[in-house]
Design a protein around this motif. Structure first.
Motif, short mmCIF file in Angstrom:
data_model
loop_
_atom_site.label_atom_id
_atom_site.label_comp_id
_atom_site.label_asym_id
_atom_site.label_seq_id
_atom_site.Cartn_x
_atom_site.Cartn_y
_atom_site.Cartn_z
N LEU A 94 0.81 -1.21 0.00
CA LEU A 94 0.00 0.00 0.00
C LEU A 94 0.85 1.27 0.00
CD1 LEU A 94 -2.70 -1.08 2.62
CD2 LEU A 94 -2.99 -0.94 0.14
N ALA A 95 1.95 1.26 0.72
CA ALA A 95 2.77 2.47 0.87
C ALA A 95 3.58 2.77 -0.37
CB ALA A 95 3.69 2.33 2.08
N PHE A 96 3.99 1.74 -1.10
CA PHE A 96 4.85 1.97 -2.26
C PHE A 96 4.17 2.80 -3.34
CE2 PHE A 96 7.17 0.28 -6.10
CZ PHE A 96 8.34 0.99 -5.84
N PRO A 97 2.98 2.44 -3.84
CA PRO A 97 2.33 3.29 -4.84
C PRO A 97 1.92 4.65 -4.27
CG PRO A 97 0.88 1.50 -4.18
CD PRO A 97 2.22 1.20 -3.60
N ALA A 98 1.55 4.70 -2.98
CA ALA A 98 1.19 5.99 -2.37
C ALA A 98 2.40 6.92 -2.33
CB ALA A 98 0.64 5.77 -0.97
N ALA A 99 3.55 6.39 -1.95
CA ALA A 99 4.77 7.19 -1.92
C ALA A 99 5.19 7.63 -3.32
CB ALA A 99 5.90 6.40 -1.26
N PRO A 158 1.10 4.99 7.92
CA PRO A 158 1.51 6.40 7.82
C PRO A 158 3.02 6.60 7.84
CG PRO A 158 -0.32 6.17 9.35
CD PRO A 158 0.13 4.78 9.02
N ILE A 159 3.72 5.95 8.79
CA ILE A 159 5.16 6.14 8.87
C ILE A 159 5.86 5.52 7.66
CG2 ILE A 159 5.61 4.06 10.23
CD1 ILE A 159 7.72 5.65 11.75
N ALA A 160 5.28 4.45 7.11
CA ALA A 160 5.87 3.83 5.92
C ALA A 160 5.75 4.76 4.72
CB ALA A 160 5.19 2.49 5.63
N VAL A 161 4.61 5.42 4.57
CA VAL A 161 4.43 6.36 3.46
C VAL A 161 5.40 7.53 3.61
CG1 VAL A 161 2.83 7.98 2.38
CG2 VAL A 161 2.04 5.72 3.06
N TRP A 162 5.56 8.03 4.81
CA TRP A 162 6.49 9.14 5.04
C TRP A 162 7.92 8.73 4.70
CZ3 TRP A 162 7.14 14.19 6.78
CH2 TRP A 162 5.97 14.92 6.95
N MET A 163 8.34 7.57 5.15
CA MET A 163 9.71 7.13 4.88
C MET A 163 9.94 6.89 3.40
SD MET A 163 10.54 4.52 8.03
CE MET A 163 12.16 4.17 7.31
N MET A 164 9.05 6.16 2.77
CA MET A 164 9.24 5.80 1.38
C MET A 164 9.09 7.00 0.46
SD MET A 164 7.49 2.02 1.17
CE MET A 164 8.14 1.76 -0.46
N GLN A 165 8.32 8.01 0.87
CA GLN A 165 8.22 9.22 0.06
C GLN A 165 9.56 9.91 -0.05
OE1 GLN A 165 8.39 12.65 1.13
NE2 GLN A 165 7.91 13.41 -0.94
N LEU A 186 2.74 1.59 -15.82
CA LEU A 186 2.99 1.93 -14.42
C LEU A 186 3.38 0.72 -13.57
CD1 LEU A 186 3.09 4.00 -12.19
CD2 LEU A 186 0.62 3.71 -11.87
N PRO A 187 2.67 -0.42 -13.62
CA PRO A 187 3.10 -1.57 -12.80
C PRO A 187 4.53 -2.02 -13.12
CG PRO A 187 0.87 -1.91 -13.61
CD PRO A 187 1.40 -0.71 -14.33
N THR A 188 4.89 -2.00 -14.40
CA THR A 188 6.24 -2.39 -14.79
C THR A 188 7.27 -1.38 -14.28
OG1 THR A 188 5.35 -3.42 -16.79
CG2 THR A 188 7.73 -2.99 -16.74
N ILE A 189 6.93 -0.10 -14.36
CA ILE A 189 7.85 0.93 -13.88
C ILE A 189 8.08 0.78 -12.38
CG2 ILE A 189 8.10 3.42 -13.52
CD1 ILE A 189 6.64 3.84 -16.16
N LEU A 190 7.01 0.53 -11.64
CA LEU A 190 7.14 0.39 -10.20
C LEU A 190 7.97 -0.83 -9.83
CD1 LEU A 190 3.54 1.29 -8.95
CD2 LEU A 190 5.58 2.70 -8.81
N ALA A 191 7.73 -1.95 -10.51
CA ALA A 191 8.37 -3.22 -10.14
C ALA A 191 9.80 -3.32 -10.65
CB ALA A 191 7.54 -4.39 -10.64
N VAL A 194 11.58 1.53 -10.43
CA VAL A 194 11.64 2.27 -9.17
C VAL A 194 12.08 1.38 -8.01
CG1 VAL A 194 10.31 3.68 -7.57
CG2 VAL A 194 9.87 3.84 -10.02
N ALA A 195 11.49 0.20 -7.90
CA ALA A 195 11.78 -0.67 -6.75
C ALA A 195 13.25 -1.05 -6.64
CB ALA A 195 10.91 -1.93 -6.83
N PRO A 196 13.95 -1.46 -7.72
CA PRO A 196 15.38 -1.78 -7.56
C PRO A 196 16.22 -0.58 -7.11
CG PRO A 196 14.52 -2.74 -9.58
CD PRO A 196 13.46 -1.82 -9.06
#
Length: 281
Positions: A94-99, A158-165, A186-191, A194-196
């Motif tokens: 949940l936090a990764f796409p939100a960030a 909440p703290i995960a979104v703040w950190m990952m942002q 977008l899913p490919t870009i995230l996985a 961005v993620a690596p």
């Protein structure tokens, strides 16, 4: 730079290093004392002044693991692993796409969104205990491990979104734009893009969320009974009306702390990289 200045700077660095070692030992000594006490008998553990040469024994660990006929800690440990790992995975999902939306592809009034996430942590946990208990009771979810998974996910999000942002804000936008030009969605870009790049930050966030979930006691103590009892709740069972069994409590505390210590040791390089990411511009 003169030779005198170099010497003064070297002495200053050595002094700071000595202070850092002293502070580190100050934090480590209680853990070392707890580990030593766990190998003593109850009589030696309660001795005043304490004895450093007391005979060592495994009675505290035998009592904790139920070898002497007590309750087994394995159901509680399995519950803690289930709640901590599952909630951490949900938080990351949940936090990764939100960030991403708050850092790279910023939504409108993204600072207000971040403040809203932070404001949810301003309410004392005990203030929400009664409503959560009544909800769980009416929904028939008392003593259910998945209720703890939901609560830990909402508490750590909440703290995960703040950190990952802050971590994702350091990802080069040019790399993402290049992937979009190549036709990546977008899913490919995230996985795959961005993620690596943000992996150290993701690892740091996951470790902190895991630690918070593993150590949580208040909700687990009130909302669970026998089936969903977690390791911290199991530890409180060693404090009885008969007194405090210090050696047994130290042995139990050390065993319960091992998963967190192992996770921190395994991910220490990623944790340092993640926590320092974006600290220096």
């Amino acid at each position: 730079m003169s030779t005198v200045a170099v010497r003064v700077r070297g002495r200053g660095g050595a002094g700071l290093g000595l202070v850092a070692w002293l502070v580190g030992l100050l934090f480590f000594l209680p853990i070392a004392w707890m580990a030593l006490t766990s190998f003593h008998s109850e009589a030696d553990a309660a001795a005043n002044p304490p004895s450093f040469t007391a005979a060592l024994t495994l009675d505290g660990y035998r009592d904790f693991f139920g070898v002497s006929g007590g309750a087994s800690p394995w159901p509680a440990l399995i519950n803690s692993v289930t709640a901590s790992v599952a909630s951490t995975l949900f938080v990351l999902l949940l936090a990764f796409p939100a960030a991403y939306a708050l850092s790279i592809r910023r939504v409108r009034k993204w600072t207000d969104v971040l403040f809203f996430f932070l404001s949810t942590k301003m309410l004392p946990v005990v203030a929400g205990l009664l409503p959560v208990y009544l909800f769980a009771k009416n929904a028939g979810m008392l003593d259910n491990i998945w209720l703890l998974v939901i609560l830990y996910t909402s508490m750590n999000l909440p703290i995960a979104v703040w950190m990952m942002q802050s971590f994702l804000a350091e990802v080069p936008v040019a790399v993402i734009e290049a992937a979009q030009i190549d036709g990546a969605r977008l899913p490919t870009i995230l996985a795959r893009v961005v993620a690596p790049i943000a992996l150290p930050g993701i690892a740091a966030t996951a470790l902190i969320c895991f630690i918070f979930s593993w150590n949580e006691l208040l909700f687990a103590r009130v909302l669970t009974g026998v089936v969903a009892e977690t390791a911290p709740v199991f530890l409180t069972g060693f404090i009885t009306s008969q007194g405090l069994f210090l050696a047994k409590v130290c042995a139990a505390s050390l065993v319960v702390s091992l998963p967190v210590l192992a996770a921190g040791f395994a991910a220490q390089d990623k944790l340092v990289q993640g926590l320092s990411l974006g600290a220096v511009k």
